[in-house]
Scaffold this active site. Structure first.
Site, PDB file in Angstrom:
ATOM      1  N   GLY A  72       0.814  -1.216   0.000  1.00 42.80           N
ATOM      2  CA  GLY A  72       0.000   0.000   0.000  1.00 42.80           C
ATOM      3  C   GLY A  72       0.848   1.267   0.000  1.00 42.80           C
ATOM      4  O   GLY A  72       0.532   2.228  -0.711  1.00 42.80           O
ATOM      5  N   ASN A 153      -8.119   4.090   8.658  1.00 40.71           N
ATOM      6  CA  ASN A 153      -7.514   2.944   9.329  1.00 40.71           C
ATOM      7  C   ASN A 153      -7.617   3.010  10.843  1.00 40.71           C
ATOM      8  O   ASN A 153      -7.532   1.994  11.515  1.00 40.71           O
ATOM      9  CB  ASN A 153      -6.041   2.801   8.920  1.00 40.71           C
ATOM     10  CG  ASN A 153      -5.273   4.099   8.976  1.00 40.71           C
ATOM     11  OD1 ASN A 153      -5.606   5.064   8.282  1.00 40.71           O
ATOM     12  ND2 ASN A 153      -4.272   4.141   9.821  1.00 40.71           N
ATOM     13  N   GLN A 181      -7.808  -0.029   3.547  1.00 41.28           N
ATOM     14  CA  GLN A 181      -8.697  -0.580   4.586  1.00 41.28           C
ATOM     15  C   GLN A 181     -10.050  -1.015   4.031  1.00 41.28           C
ATOM     16  O   GLN A 181     -10.839  -1.648   4.741  1.00 41.28           O
ATOM     17  CB  GLN A 181      -8.924   0.460   5.694  1.00 41.28           C
ATOM     18  CG  GLN A 181      -7.691   0.757   6.535  1.00 41.28           C
ATOM     19  CD  GLN A 181      -7.271  -0.406   7.418  1.00 41.28           C
ATOM     20  OE1 GLN A 181      -8.079  -1.269   7.790  1.00 41.28           O
ATOM     21  NE2 GLN A 181      -5.995  -0.458   7.752  1.00 41.28           N
ATOM     22  N   HIS A 203      -1.836  -7.651   2.651  1.00 40.79           N
ATOM     23  CA  HIS A 203      -1.787  -8.156   4.044  1.00 40.79           C
ATOM     24  C   HIS A 203      -2.911  -7.623   4.919  1.00 40.79           C
ATOM     25  O   HIS A 203      -3.032  -8.001   6.093  1.00 40.79           O
ATOM     26  CB  HIS A 203      -0.410  -7.910   4.676  1.00 40.79           C
ATOM     27  CG  HIS A 203      -0.117  -6.493   5.085  1.00 40.79           C
ATOM     28  ND1 HIS A 203      -0.293  -6.060   6.373  1.00 40.79           N
ATOM     29  CD2 HIS A 203       0.356  -5.437   4.398  1.00 40.79           C
ATOM     30  CE1 HIS A 203       0.082  -4.788   6.456  1.00 40.79           C
ATOM     31  NE2 HIS A 203       0.472  -4.391   5.259  1.00 40.79           N
ATOM     32  N   THR A 239      11.905  -7.845 -10.940  1.00 38.06           N
ATOM     33  CA  THR A 239      11.290  -9.142 -11.197  1.00 38.06           C
ATOM     34  C   THR A 239      10.085  -9.322 -10.286  1.00 38.06           C
ATOM     35  O   THR A 239      10.157  -9.054  -9.087  1.00 38.06           O
ATOM     36  CB  THR A 239      12.319 -10.268 -10.975  1.00 38.06           C
ATOM     37  OG1 THR A 239      13.409 -10.029 -11.862  1.00 38.06           O
ATOM     38  CG2 THR A 239      11.716 -11.636 -11.252  1.00 38.06           C
ATOM     39  N   CYS A 326       4.014   6.064  19.221  1.00 39.73           N
ATOM     40  CA  CYS A 326       5.198   6.490  19.947  1.00 39.73           C
ATOM     41  C   CYS A 326       6.274   6.864  18.937  1.00 39.73           C
ATOM     42  O   CYS A 326       6.938   6.018  18.369  1.00 39.73           O
ATOM     43  CB  CYS A 326       5.687   5.372  20.845  1.00 39.73           C
ATOM     44  SG  CYS A 326       7.078   5.845  21.851  1.00 39.73           S
TER      45      CYS A 326
HETATM   46  C1  LIG Z   1      -1.720  -0.455   6.050  1.00 34.03           C
HETATM   47  C2  LIG Z   1      -2.058   0.792   5.324  1.00 34.03           C
HETATM   48  C3  LIG Z   1      -1.188   1.341   4.369  1.00 34.03           C
HETATM   49  C4  LIG Z   1       0.185   0.770   4.107  1.00 34.03           C
HETATM   50  O1  LIG Z   1       0.142  -0.455   3.436  1.00 34.03           O
HETATM   51  P1  LIG Z   1       1.460  -1.373   3.433  1.00 34.03           P
HETATM   52  O2  LIG Z   1       1.162  -2.485   2.509  1.00 34.03           O
HETATM   53  O3  LIG Z   1       1.665  -1.808   4.843  1.00 34.03           O
HETATM   54  O4  LIG Z   1       2.588  -0.501   2.938  1.00 34.03           O
HETATM   55  C5  LIG Z   1      -1.601   2.460   3.687  1.00 34.03           C
HETATM   56  N1  LIG Z   1      -2.796   3.040   3.923  1.00 34.03           N
HETATM   57  C6  LIG Z   1      -3.661   2.533   4.817  1.00 34.03           C
HETATM   58  C7  LIG Z   1      -4.982   3.194   5.013  1.00 34.03           C
HETATM   59  C8  LIG Z   1      -3.320   1.405   5.559  1.00 34.03           C
HETATM   60  O5  LIG Z   1      -4.173   0.933   6.474  1.00 34.03           O
END
Ligand SMILES: *Cc1c(COP(=O)(O)O)cnc(C)c1O
Length: 397
Positions: A72, A153, A181, A203, A239, A326
């Site tokens: 993301g 998020n 999200q 993920h 790749t 933090c």
């Molecule tokens: C988790 C998240 C990302 C980042 O995605 P990654 O694959 O961990 O780099 C970006 N934007 C939102 C809203 C997310 O929840």
């Protein structure tokens, strides 16, 4: 309950068996480089393109509009930098966003500001919403891009993306949405939602870490982000992560196939938590009660620190998250909770519980049992709570 209750699915999810099985052949049998002209490479290419078609179908897109990325964050970075520099070529250096975006958006925009772009950060209302009217009013002749997240998020608020997209379409401004999200959790369709660019990450829906997608409408020019080979039509060299891509496609197909039943189950579990935890005195639910991700609960408890709450819950096997991050040794309250108007001291006492369809009612009951006791304990040792109770400072919630 001795097992772990994992309610931090907005941070990441466990891979499901469907995703793991989809990955396995790519480690030994389908090991070719999709760019190789021989048969071993060409089989890998077929798998890659099948995954691309599957992902496209899940979004209402065409396969040629799907670009695989490392996740993301990369998709967000590429989308914003591409649209910004395309705009700059036409003298457009203004970008519109919201105050509650993910740091992958906000930090990329800060960088663009240092490179001469101007950014408007639209404020949100008390529930974390921006309106299409706000976007319409902020668009200027030199606006190159609007980027507004699909769902937040931290507090789970779902933005009026379709209306915002329609405004951008009418004003001929590129519209990007960070849908990390949302995709796999609620219905998302790039056509119906008037989206030009969209970021997603595997993920967050039970796929593997380190793989994602940038959707870019075929009428929008995408600039190269990583220089090198001609992969991803020359827009993103390297790749391909075939195992990751195949697992992502399988996880997404599965999430979409069960979308409505998963949403109903998550909402059922979520509402058990909201009902139970709202009974804690001087607590509040953050985010929009209606326009809300089915798996998101975000609450503030007055007089306590979110970090202490997290650590004590962890000791009881509950893995959750706090709004505050933090950073460099100082405890900064979440920019999202501040943006919805919470005072610093309230924002500090936040707890995010993010669910997935694999969570159970038994787990929810355990959480509803444990959290009030931990909050009560923390208040009993909190100097702030003592002042609140003695009337030396006013209750804010
Ligand atoms: C988790 C998240 C990302 C980042 O995605 P990654 O694959 O961990 O780099 C970006 N934007 C939102 C809203 C997310 O929840």
């Amino acid at each position: 309950m001795s097992k772990t209750v994992y309610v931090d699915n907005a941070a990441t999810t466990a891979m499901n068996d469907i995703a793991i099985e989809a990955m396995k052949p790519c480690f030994k049998e389908i090991y070719g480089n999709p760019s190789s002209l021989h048969s071993v490479g060409q089989v890998a290419k077929e798998w890659l393109e099948r995954a691309r078609a599957d992902v496209a179908a899940c979004l209402g897109a065409e396969p040629r509009e799907i670009y695989f990325t490392s996740g993301g964050s990369e998709a967000d970075n590429q989308a914003l930098r591409s649209a910004a520099f395309n705009g700059a070529l036409k003298g457009k250096k203004h970008i519109i966003t919201s105050a509650v975006e993910h740091h992958a958006i906000l930090h990329t925009l800060k960088k663009l500001e240092s490179e001469g772009f101007e950014v408007t950060y639209l404020p949100v209302d008390g529930n974390g919403l921006v309106t299409a009217e706000q976007v319409a009013e902020a668009i200027r002749p030199d606006t190159a891009l609007v980027t507004i997240m699909y769902a937040n998020n931290e507090i789970g608020t779902i933005m009026p993306v379709r209306e915002i997209g329609a405004v951008c379409r009418a004003k001929k401004v590129v519209f990007h949405t960070d849908a990390v999200q949302a995709v796999g959790h609620i219905p998302v369709d790039v056509e119906k939602d008037n989206i030009d660019m969209l970021s997603l990450s595997a993920h967050k829906f039970h796929g593997p870490k380190g793989v994602g997608v940038l959707y870019c409408r075929k009428t929008v020019n995408l600039r190269t982000f990583i220089e090198g080979g001609a992969q991803e039509k020359g827009k993103r060299a390297g790749t391909e992560n075939l195992a990751g891509v195949c697992a992502m496609a399988a996880a997404l197909k599965d999430a979409i196939a069960h979308l409505y039943e998963n949403m109903a189950e998550e909402a059922r579990l979520r509402d058990i938590l909201i009902r139970g935890l709202s009974k804690i005195p001087h607590s509040r639910l953050n985010g929009d009660a209606k326009n809300r991700l089915p798996g998101n609960v975000n609450m503030c408890f007055e007089g306590i620190e979110g970090e202490s709450l997290l650590l004590l819950l962890d000791a009881k096997g509950i893995c959750a998250s706090s709004g505050s991050a933090c950073t460099s040794g100082s405890l900064d309250p979440s920019h999202v909770l501040l943006a919805i108007g919470l005072p610093h001291e309230v924002a500090h006492g936040s707890l995010r519980l993010s669910l997935c369809p694999y969570n159970t009612e038994e787990e929810m009951k355990y959480i509803v049992e444990q959290v009030p006791a931990v909050v009560e304990y923390l208040r009993s040792i909190s100097p702030v709570w003592e002042e609140l109770e003695k009337g030396q400072r006013p209750h804010l919630i």
